[in-house]
Design an enzyme around this catalytic site. Sequence first.
Site, mmCIF file in Angstrom:
data_model
loop_
_atom_site.group_PDB
_atom_site.id
_atom_site.type_symbol
_atom_site.label_atom_id
_atom_site.label_comp_id
_atom_site.label_asym_id
_atom_site.label_seq_id
_atom_site.Cartn_x
_atom_site.Cartn_y
_atom_site.Cartn_z
ATOM 1 C CB SER A 13 24.838 12.929 4.375
ATOM 2 O OG SER A 13 25.535 11.909 5.006
ATOM 3 C CG HIS A 104 35.120 5.088 13.233
ATOM 4 N ND1 HIS A 104 35.865 4.911 12.080
ATOM 5 C CD2 HIS A 104 34.754 3.859 13.647
ATOM 6 C CE1 HIS A 104 35.953 3.616 11.819
ATOM 7 N NE2 HIS A 104 35.292 2.948 12.752
HETATM 8 C C1 GRF Z 1 30.078 8.490 8.013
HETATM 9 O O1 GRF Z 1 29.399 7.295 8.262
HETATM 10 C C2 GRF Z 1 31.184 8.663 9.000
HETATM 11 O O2 GRF Z 1 30.963 8.022 10.211
HETATM 12 C C3 GRF Z 1 32.367 8.040 8.324
HETATM 13 O O3 GRF Z 1 32.154 8.261 6.951
HETATM 14 C C4 GRF Z 1 30.777 8.435 6.684
HETATM 15 C C5 GRF Z 1 30.626 9.685 5.885
HETATM 16 O O4 GRF Z 1 29.376 9.770 5.264
HETATM 17 N N1 GRF Z 1 33.602 8.537 8.821
HETATM 18 P P1 GRF Z 1 28.945 11.108 4.540
HETATM 19 O O5 GRF Z 1 29.969 11.387 3.443
HETATM 20 O O6 GRF Z 1 28.920 12.185 5.567
HETATM 21 O O7 GRF Z 1 27.606 10.884 3.945
#
Ligand code: GRF
Length: 188
Positions: A13, A104
């Site tokens: 996302s 993060h």
């Molecule tokens: C996010 O929550 C980010 O903080 C972490 O991994 C997740 C990725 O989610 N590093 P997406 O794949 O972007 O939906």
Amino acid sequence: MKKLAIFGSGTGSNAENICRYFSNSNCVKIAFICTNNKDAFIVSRAKKLEIPIVYTTKNSLNNFTKLRKKLNDYGVDYIILAGFLLKLPVKMVNSYPQKIINLHPSLLPKYGGRGMYGANVHHAVIKNKETESGITIHFVNELYDEGKVIFQKKLVVSVNETVKSLEKKIRLLELEYFPKIIEKILLR
Ligand code: GRF
């Protein structure tokens, strides 16, 4: 023109949000999306957005020869980690000093390091009765989640917070701030 490669292993996302944010930009272009997970939803998103996909594996990443060539061929300036679950090899990190940016879902240094990703982070935050959490955007060095912090945004963890509700609140912060902070770094 600054070129970005986005690395992700999951739903993508944030990757999609970054691609959309820069889709009409004259200064920033997404060169490709790299994943180690052929089955991840990030692959469908990349296809829909017509962004080239580069597949890697743990071994190939650690070897870094093929990936280095891809990054050079595409003229990539910055690497964005958006839910990329493999640890980058030191030679890759050293080739892109202060040019690899990670997102993060906690206020680092709290809730970082091995095993601290996705819902695990929010579980730990709630279990420890934290009153606040948030997001951290930081440069990547050779240690997990320990590079220089670029930006943090806090939110309040309410008394009846659940993993799901916290996840949702964190996601909103990520979508709002990650592209803006990337833009700020790229165009500084
Ligand atoms: C996010 O929550 C980010 O903080 C972490 O991994 C997740 C990725 O989610 N590093 P997406 O794949 O972007 O939906």
